[in-house]
Design a protein around this motif. Structure first.
Motif, mmCIF file in Angstrom:
data_model
loop_
_atom_site.group_PDB
_atom_site.id
_atom_site.type_symbol
_atom_site.label_atom_id
_atom_site.label_comp_id
_atom_site.label_asym_id
_atom_site.label_seq_id
_atom_site.Cartn_x
_atom_site.Cartn_y
_atom_site.Cartn_z
ATOM 1 N N PHE A 97 0.851 -1.203 0.000
ATOM 2 C CA PHE A 97 0.000 0.000 0.000
ATOM 3 C C PHE A 97 0.885 1.250 0.000
ATOM 4 C CE2 PHE A 97 -2.238 3.227 2.583
ATOM 5 C CZ PHE A 97 -3.460 3.308 1.937
ATOM 6 N N ASP A 98 1.919 1.230 0.860
ATOM 7 C CA ASP A 98 2.853 2.366 0.926
ATOM 8 C C ASP A 98 3.555 2.576 -0.407
ATOM 9 O OD1 ASP A 98 2.342 3.024 3.518
ATOM 10 O OD2 ASP A 98 4.144 2.095 4.374
ATOM 11 N N VAL A 99 3.980 1.457 -1.012
ATOM 12 C CA VAL A 99 4.706 1.555 -2.280
ATOM 13 C C VAL A 99 3.814 2.212 -3.336
ATOM 14 C CG1 VAL A 99 5.653 0.183 -4.184
ATOM 15 C CG2 VAL A 99 6.323 -0.323 -1.830
ATOM 16 N N MET A 100 2.551 1.813 -3.358
ATOM 17 C CA MET A 100 1.617 2.406 -4.318
ATOM 18 C C MET A 100 1.485 3.908 -4.077
ATOM 19 S SD MET A 100 -1.465 -0.198 -5.109
ATOM 20 C CE MET A 100 -1.766 -0.811 -3.484
ATOM 21 N N THR A 101 1.430 4.273 -2.796
ATOM 22 C CA THR A 101 1.309 5.686 -2.454
ATOM 23 C C THR A 101 2.547 6.458 -2.922
ATOM 24 O OG1 THR A 101 0.117 4.954 -0.502
ATOM 25 C CG2 THR A 101 0.762 7.272 -0.547
ATOM 26 N N PHE A 102 3.723 5.877 -2.678
ATOM 27 C CA PHE A 102 4.955 6.550 -3.101
ATOM 28 C C PHE A 102 5.003 6.710 -4.623
ATOM 29 C CE2 PHE A 102 6.807 4.849 1.015
ATOM 30 C CZ PHE A 102 6.856 6.092 1.626
ATOM 31 N N LEU A 103 4.560 5.670 -5.327
ATOM 32 C CA LEU A 103 4.541 5.751 -6.784
ATOM 33 C C LEU A 103 3.615 6.881 -7.223
ATOM 34 C CD1 LEU A 103 4.425 1.967 -7.793
ATOM 35 C CD2 LEU A 103 6.279 3.573 -8.306
ATOM 36 N N ALA A 104 2.449 6.940 -6.555
ATOM 37 C CA ALA A 104 1.471 7.976 -6.901
ATOM 38 C C ALA A 104 2.022 9.366 -6.589
ATOM 39 C CB ALA A 104 0.172 7.738 -6.136
ATOM 40 N N GLU A 105 2.849 9.435 -5.540
ATOM 41 C CA GLU A 105 3.429 10.724 -5.160
ATOM 42 C C GLU A 105 4.586 11.123 -6.072
ATOM 43 O OE1 GLU A 105 4.533 10.208 -1.093
ATOM 44 O OE2 GLU A 105 2.489 10.499 -0.338
ATOM 45 N N GLY A 106 4.938 10.225 -6.992
ATOM 46 C CA GLY A 106 5.986 10.540 -7.947
ATOM 47 C C GLY A 106 7.399 10.230 -7.468
ATOM 48 N N ARG A 107 7.523 9.436 -6.393
ATOM 49 C CA ARG A 107 8.873 9.048 -5.984
ATOM 50 C C ARG A 107 9.457 8.089 -7.021
ATOM 51 N NH1 ARG A 107 10.309 10.234 -0.576
ATOM 52 N NH2 ARG A 107 12.320 9.479 -1.333
ATOM 53 N N THR A 108 10.765 8.139 -7.210
ATOM 54 C CA THR A 108 11.363 7.285 -8.245
ATOM 55 C C THR A 108 11.372 5.830 -7.789
ATOM 56 O OG1 THR A 108 13.604 7.439 -7.367
ATOM 57 C CG2 THR A 108 12.906 9.165 -8.894
ATOM 58 N N ARG A 109 11.346 4.947 -8.758
ATOM 59 C CA ARG A 109 11.414 3.516 -8.462
ATOM 60 C C ARG A 109 12.713 3.176 -7.754
ATOM 61 N NH1 ARG A 109 9.123 0.056 -13.318
ATOM 62 N NH2 ARG A 109 7.071 0.988 -13.400
ATOM 63 N N GLU A 110 13.752 3.908 -8.117
ATOM 64 C CA GLU A 110 15.062 3.656 -7.508
ATOM 65 C C GLU A 110 15.022 3.936 -6.007
ATOM 66 O OE1 GLU A 110 14.517 5.246 -10.358
ATOM 67 O OE2 GLU A 110 15.524 3.901 -11.786
ATOM 68 N N SER A 136 -1.038 6.641 7.611
ATOM 69 C CA SER A 136 -1.711 6.866 6.329
ATOM 70 C C SER A 136 -2.903 5.918 6.186
ATOM 71 C CB SER A 136 -0.722 6.651 5.179
ATOM 72 O OG SER A 136 -0.107 5.377 5.309
ATOM 73 N N SER A 137 -2.702 4.681 6.567
ATOM 74 C CA SER A 137 -3.769 3.691 6.427
ATOM 75 C C SER A 137 -4.878 3.929 7.448
ATOM 76 C CB SER A 137 -3.168 2.293 6.582
ATOM 77 O OG SER A 137 -4.187 1.364 6.807
ATOM 78 N N ALA A 138 -4.487 4.294 8.656
ATOM 79 C CA ALA A 138 -5.488 4.559 9.695
ATOM 80 C C ALA A 138 -6.385 5.715 9.271
ATOM 81 C CB ALA A 138 -4.795 4.887 11.014
ATOM 82 N N LYS A 139 -5.764 6.767 8.764
ATOM 83 C CA LYS A 139 -6.537 7.939 8.345
ATOM 84 C C LYS A 139 -7.482 7.572 7.207
ATOM 85 C CE LYS A 139 -3.225 11.664 9.298
ATOM 86 N NZ LYS A 139 -2.192 12.470 8.612
ATOM 87 N N ALA A 140 -6.969 6.766 6.270
ATOM 88 C CA ALA A 140 -7.799 6.387 5.120
ATOM 89 C C ALA A 140 -9.029 5.604 5.582
ATOM 90 C CB ALA A 140 -6.970 5.567 4.130
ATOM 91 N N GLN A 141 -8.819 4.686 6.523
ATOM 92 C CA GLN A 141 -9.950 3.872 6.997
ATOM 93 C C GLN A 141 -10.984 4.715 7.737
ATOM 94 O OE1 GLN A 141 -8.926 0.071 9.054
ATOM 95 N NE2 GLN A 141 -6.837 0.531 8.497
ATOM 96 N N LEU A 142 -10.488 5.597 8.607
ATOM 97 C CA LEU A 142 -11.413 6.418 9.402
ATOM 98 C C LEU A 142 -12.122 7.449 8.525
ATOM 99 C CD1 LEU A 142 -9.155 6.667 12.523
ATOM 100 C CD2 LEU A 142 -11.504 5.818 12.555
ATOM 101 N N ALA A 143 -11.384 8.000 7.550
ATOM 102 C CA ALA A 143 -11.992 8.978 6.646
ATOM 103 C C ALA A 143 -13.172 8.341 5.917
ATOM 104 C CB ALA A 143 -10.951 9.486 5.651
ATOM 105 N N GLU A 144 -12.972 7.110 5.498
ATOM 106 C CA GLU A 144 -14.026 6.418 4.762
ATOM 107 C C GLU A 144 -15.284 6.261 5.627
ATOM 108 O OE1 GLU A 144 -12.369 3.038 2.712
ATOM 109 O OE2 GLU A 144 -14.387 2.276 2.370
ATOM 110 N N PHE A 145 -15.054 5.889 6.893
ATOM 111 C CA PHE A 145 -16.200 5.711 7.798
ATOM 112 C C PHE A 145 -16.920 7.032 8.028
ATOM 113 C CE2 PHE A 145 -17.742 5.734 12.309
ATOM 114 C CZ PHE A 145 -18.805 4.864 12.132
ATOM 115 N N PHE A 146 -16.176 8.080 8.351
ATOM 116 C CA PHE A 146 -16.842 9.347 8.684
ATOM 117 C C PHE A 146 -17.472 10.005 7.459
ATOM 118 C CE2 PHE A 146 -14.421 8.886 12.661
ATOM 119 C CZ PHE A 146 -15.465 9.081 13.551
ATOM 120 N N GLU A 147 -16.878 9.757 6.284
ATOM 121 C CA GLU A 147 -17.491 10.309 5.063
ATOM 122 C C GLU A 147 -18.904 9.764 4.862
ATOM 123 O OE1 GLU A 147 -14.563 9.599 2.051
ATOM 124 O OE2 GLU A 147 -13.473 11.432 2.616
ATOM 125 N N THR A 148 -19.092 8.525 5.215
ATOM 126 C CA THR A 148 -20.434 7.943 5.029
ATOM 127 C C THR A 148 -21.443 8.558 6.007
ATOM 128 O OG1 THR A 148 -20.079 6.155 6.605
ATOM 129 C CG2 THR A 148 -19.504 5.699 4.318
#
Lengths: 387, 269, 469
Positions: B170-183, C455-467
């Motif tokens: 999940f973190d890796v996906m976020t970093f990719l989305a944030e534009g961090r380099t693969r390296e 990051s994950s905690a915020k995402a989960q809670l945001a989803e709940f409160f948005e509903t």
């Protein structure tokens, strides 16, 4: 040899009978007890004073509940989060699916956080005729604490009297104590047969016999065990084993771990389990007030790790047991999320290693599916021991 | 005299042939779901490469997952002992072996004679194993073998602190989305793995010299990160780190032959 | 002053918490109402080197939260009280007084009255985890490196790691109430083995009834006797009375604040729950802690009197009861949810103290004071529901949900807290059926930031409160 003698005499040997006793609803002893109008009460924790239940004139049979044969926890998982230990979940699963439908009652304790918190599910979702809790102080120091425990078991007796009109006399309590003490002595004899250089039985057989002891009227079991001891004594014994192993840790009534250990050529010769040697050591005093004598024995026997201040005694128990059975190493097992044994195993290992006793700590679920992982560790442990 | 060692893991299988004390040939292949099939194929392959026949093998030891089921092996020994043995042969100065396998991570301590002194293995979690790197590689859509060279190009490692492999992806996906380099992501992942490995190392302690075995040892970024986190130099072995388990098995085969002679597989273990 | 410097510089956790207090106070004193207004380089220039080195580790969200007008006053007062506590602690350490680690259910009055150093060793890590990124992760690792597994509670793993690395003073005595769990009980036994401190057990009986309470009072009396025997010190009645009076005064505002949170809209900022819980653990320690509670109460009172809430104007209020508790390493979380989703924090499993049951400690004599403190401990968060049938916890929360007019419940289950997780389903069902509110359950760890990343905690809670918005 046992099968042969069975053929010759036309009856099953005691060893075979005890090691193959069907469980729960298929258990002929439980069915017979019930057919004769008796009641059956389950318990799990070794702080439940069985003599008291067994002594009741109304015919009450205490059986120690296990979850051997449980295949899934899908119903229990609805109630209990995954951070509850898998034994607790398996047991509740069997309750929810009616496997324990033959029970009249369940006597719980507050010994561990996980099991104690299933009380409400047993009460509301399973539904038993009789459900109660014996609660235990977390330290055995001080008379006030013993007094609490004594009062707790008095309440158990009163609750049974109220529900079933059954109240054991002192004479009945003494008789029950005598049966249980005999049981303990015979079981110690069984351990003695494993302590010599050529153990007369495997660890798996020993656990199966112990399990039969949990699930039979002790009087009947004692007689069969006495016969089994004779049969076992006549065996040549296991001579070509690779190492002598002791096991300890979380509650265990399934042989899966022992089977893995023994499949490497090692033999399990003793244990420090609350379902094993800790359960049978320490007699109930046969002098004095029988009620109080029962309470003393259960309160003061070698403690569960949840008892603060009992560590030195528990360590000494492990050390002495290891020495008596001349073990090469100790394998401590824990169920994931079992805090009591996770920390205890670490603490004991730390001290035992200082004494030059090798230990291995393992973790596996009650419904273990990862035999390979466990076996690799066990095998490497034996290799480390030079075995 | 020819001795064989076969190591069947969850992801790869290796076979080694030794002519007395000399390494004759070795083969690595991707494991099939059936350990017996994997073992058979890898042994056939290594025999073919060296122009030998199965009958030429005086003694064979198997190790790894499914080691007990290999019909042509006379004996099986845990991969923990085998990695210790193999690493010691490759470099007698080795005292600590870190084996990062597909599903398991082990830290093995050996003594001055190469015998097993202590060991620790990870619990069930995939964190700190080859599987962890595979998961990350998949998320980044690169082959796992590309991860190492890529990560070496990284300059600013992304912080990956989660203990859980799923959260890491999940973190890796976020970093990719944030534009961090693969390296940089690769670099961060290598450090995260090293941190996890180090946690295990601390359980049994570390003594120089240290080496890494198993497929992950070929990931130069992980090796570099491990050196940094451990504070110890990681020695590179004179053999392919991936064959160390099979090599150890072959060495045990030689020892057992000297002790017991040729024999069929014991019934006991 | 010089003496204080000794312990303060010697024990890094004390020094860090003290520095964190300075930093928060300094930041608030600049008058900036957001981090953007703060001149960080200037600020760092004003600070000693040690303090400046901590600045980059502070959660930006925490800085954002404490600078908001609604949080400034309470934060400032709380930090003052903590500094006073740490100052007293260091002075006592430097005088060589015995250190006593008291588990959070037992507040410090008795130990102060025996001239001991009461160090609630779970508390310093809680402050550090709340303020600093990954604040105590390394301490947790140190304990796990000794073979303690991940499912054991970090509330003890963190301080034990700190003890091992000399960041906190080693205790002479540890007082453990046997609530709430096996995990903490085991780790006190482990600490006894590891550090040689004597563990004095305050056994907490199962059940919450009269028989259990009279047994419990006896446990408290025995605890006092044991400590007197171990230290050779006597309980001083006047000192005890002084601290008990401070505690009573502190609780007066605490109860008042609980009342105010029942109002619509809720006038009490959510981030204060964490500070309140810490203050509760230090109940009766000093006048500054009373002042903190008074500040919280008066500010909320003023808001309530003007009909103001704490969520942004125009937003729908989602009145939330937190059935597990706060997540200490996400100190800023309630504030974050407050301003983004209109979540208002009513009560939680670690803050609920039933005033109608506990009331105030009678200061007539030593016996009444011990009994009153025992009654409070018996009903403290963790103490009240940790060691009895689940029904009490369920009844409490249904009652809270109704009397506080809750719209939703969140169970931030700490993964090590098995006895709570076993109740989570029953509790959620009861709240739905009897109070008509939904419950959201998520998993986290009390202090370990790596279990569920923010990051994950915020995402989960945001989803709940948005509903619910």
């Amino acid at each position: 040899m046992d099968a042969e003698s069975a053929l010759a005499t036309g009856r099953v040997s005691a060893v075979e009978e005890l090691t193959n006793l069907p469980l729960r609803g298929d258990n002929p002893h439980i069915n017979e007890w019930k057919a004769n109008g008796g009641r059956v009460f389950g318990y799990v924790c070794s702080y439940v004073p069985e003599e008291l239940v067994y002594a009741q004139p109304a015919g009450m049979l205490p059986v120690r509940m296990g979850a051997v044969g449980c295949e899934t926890t899908e119903d229990a998982d609805v109630c209990l989060h995954k951070s509850i230990c898998s034994f607790t979940r398996c047991l509740l699963q069997l309750g929810l699916t009616g496997e324990y439908g033959f029970l009249d009652g369940f006597v719980m304790t507050d010994a561990c956080d996980q099991m104690r918190r299933t009380y409400e599910y047993w009460r509301d979702e399973v539904g038993l005729d009789f459900l109660t809790m014996v609660t235990i102080p977390h330290s055995t120091e001080g008379e006030e604490r013993f007094a609490w425990y004594l009062e707790e078991i008095r309440r158990l007796a009163e609750a049974m009297a109220e529900r079933y009109g059954s109240y054991a006399t002192d004479a009945q309590l003494r008789e029950s104590i005598a049966v249980y003490n005999r049981y303990r002595r015979l079981m110690l004899d069984l351990y003695a047969l494993r302590a010599g250089p050529a153990p007369k039985l495997s660890g798996a057989e020993a656990m199966r016999i112990a399990r039969a002891g949990f699930n039979m009227p002790k009087r009947v079991f004692n007689d069969r065990l006495e016969e089994a001891l004779k049969e076992l004594a006549a065996r040549p014994g296991i001579g070509d084993y690779r190492a002598r192993i002791m096991i300890g840790g979380s509650y265990l009534d399934d042989t899966f771990l022992i089977d893995i250990i023994e499949s490497t050529g090692a033999v399990v010769v003793t244990d420090s389990l609350c379902s094993g040697r800790k359960y049978i050591e320490t007699m109930v005093s046969e002098v004095g007030d029988p009620f109080e004598a029962i309470a003393r024995r259960y309160f003061e026997h070698t403690s569960c790790p949840r008892m603060i201040g009992g560590f030195e005694d528990r360590l000494e128990f492990t050390r002495r047991t290891a020495e008596q059975a001349n073990v090469d190493g100790i394998i401590f097992h824990r169920l994931p999320f079992c805090d009591n044994h996770a920390v205890e195993n670490t603490m004991e290992s730390h001290e035992l290693n200082k004494l030059g006793i090798a230990t291995l700590s393992l973790e596996s679920e009650y419904l273990a599916t990862d035999e390979g992982r466990i076996k690799t560790r066990v095998q490497a442990f034996l290799e480390k021991l030079g075995k | 005299m020819i001795f064989a060692g076969v190591d069947v893991g969850s992801m790869t299988a290796e076979a080694v042939l030794m002519d007395d004390g000399e390494l004759l040939a070795s083969t690595v292949l991707v494991a099939t779901p059936n350990p017996v099939t994997s073992a058979t194929i890898v042994l056939e392959r290594v025999l073919a490469e060296s122009g030998l026949r199965a009958q030429d093998i005086a003694y064979c030891v198997s190790t790894g997952y499914g080691r007990e089921r290999i019909p042509f092996a006379q004996h099986d020994i845990s991969e923990i002992s085998c990695h210790g043995k193999g690493a010691f042969w490759a470099d007698p100065g080795i005292r600590t072996i870190i084996d990062v396998g597909g599903q398991d991570c082990k830290v093995i301590r050996i003594d001055a004679s190469g015998d097993l002194k202590d060991f620790v293995m990870n619990d069930k979690c995939a964190a700190g194993t080859g599987r962890f790197l595979e998961g990350v590689a998949k998320t980044m859509a690169v082959h796992v073998s590309e991860l190492g060279p890529m990560a070496l190009e990284g300059v600013d490692p992304v912080p990956i602190t989660s203990i859980c492999t799923v959260f890491t992806q999940f973190d890796v996906m976020t970093f990719l989305a944030e534009g961090r380099t693969r390296e940089d992501i690769g670099y961060g992942v290598a450090e995260a793995l090293a941190v996890r490995v180090n946690r295990l190392v601390k359980r049994v302690g570390v003594e120089d010299r240290v080496c890494i075995t198993g497929g992950v040892a070929k990931n130069a970024a992980v090796v570099r990160a491990t050196e940094k986190v451990l504070g110890h130099q990681v020695c590179s072995l004179r053999v392919d780190p991936q064959i160390v388990g099979a090599l150890g098995a072959a060495l045990f085969a030689r020892e057992r032959y000297a002790k017991h002679g040729a024999q069929s597989r014991e019934t006991r273990s | 002053m010089e003496a204080r410097q000794g312990a303060l510089t010697r024990y890094d956790h004390i020094r860090r918490v003290d520095a964190l207090c300075d930093l928060f106070q300094t930041a608030i004193a600049t008058g900036a109402s957001s981090p953007a207004e703060l001149d960080i380089p200037m600020l760092m220039g004003l600070l000693p080197e040690y303090h400046a080195s901590i600045v980059p580790q502070i959660y930006p969200e925490v800085l954002e939260a404490i600078l908001k007008p609604k949080n400034r006053g309470a934060t400032l007062a709380h930090m003052g009280a903590v500094k006073r506590y740490l100052g007293d602690l260091c002075a006592a350490l430097d005088r060589g007084q015995p250190v006593i680690c008291n588990f959070a259910v037992t507040t410090p009055e008795i130990f102060l009255a025996m001239d001991l150093v009461p160090l609630c060793y779970e508390l310093l890590p809680i402050y550090l985890a709340g303020g600093l990124i990954g604040g105590v992760d390394q301490d947790i690792d140190l304990t796990e490196d000794e073979g303690i597994p991940s499912h054991v509670c970090s509330a003890q793993k963190a301080p034990n790691g700190a003890l091992m690395s000399g960041k906190m003073p080693l205790p002479d005595i540890m007082v453990k109430t046997t609530v709430p769990c096996n995990s903490s009980n085991m780790m006190y036994q482990w600490a006894q083995q590891r550090f040689g401190a004597k563990v004095v057990v305050v056994d907490c009986p199962y059940y919450s009834n009269k028989r259990a309470f009279s047994y419990y009072v006896q446990e408290w009396k025995n605890m006092v006797r044991s400590i007197e025997q171990l230290t050779g010190r006597k309980l001083d009645e006047d000192r005890l009375r002084h601290h008990v009076e401070l505690g009573n005064e502190q609780l007066k505002y605490y109860y008042g604040l609980q009342e105010l949170r029942r109002r619509l809209p809720n006038p009490d900022p959510g981030m204060h729950r964490s500070l309140d819980i810490a203050a509760l653990y230090l109940c009766g320690a000093n006048q500054e802690m009373v002042d903190y509670s008074k500040t919280c109460y008066e500010e909320a009172r003023a808001r309530a009197d003007s009909g103001l809430g704490v969520i942004p104007a125009g937003m729908k209020e989602i009145r939330t009861v937190w059935t597990w508790g706060i997540t200490p390493h996400m100190l800023y979380l309630p504030d974050w949810l407050e301003d983004r989703f209109g979540m208002s924090f009513l009560e939680c499993g670690l803050s609920y103290l039933p005033s109608e049951v506990v009331g105030y400690v009678d200061t007539k004599n030593v016996d009444t004071m011990i009994e009153g403190l025992a009654l409070r401990a018996f009903n403290m968060p963790m103490g009240r529901t940790g060691m009895t049938h689940a029904d009490l916890m369920i009844e409490d929360f249904v009652k809270i949900a109704k009397s506080y007019h809750a719209d939703a419940a969140v169970f931030s289950g700490h993964m090590a807290c098995k006895h709570s997780w076993a109740v989570a389903k029953m509790l959620g069902d009861a709240l739905q059926e009897r109070a008509g509110i939904p419950s959201f359950k998520w998993e986290t760890d009390l202090l370990d930031t790596r279990y569920t990343p923010h990051s994950s905690a915020k995402a989960q809670l945001a989803e709940f409160f948005e509903t619910l918005m």
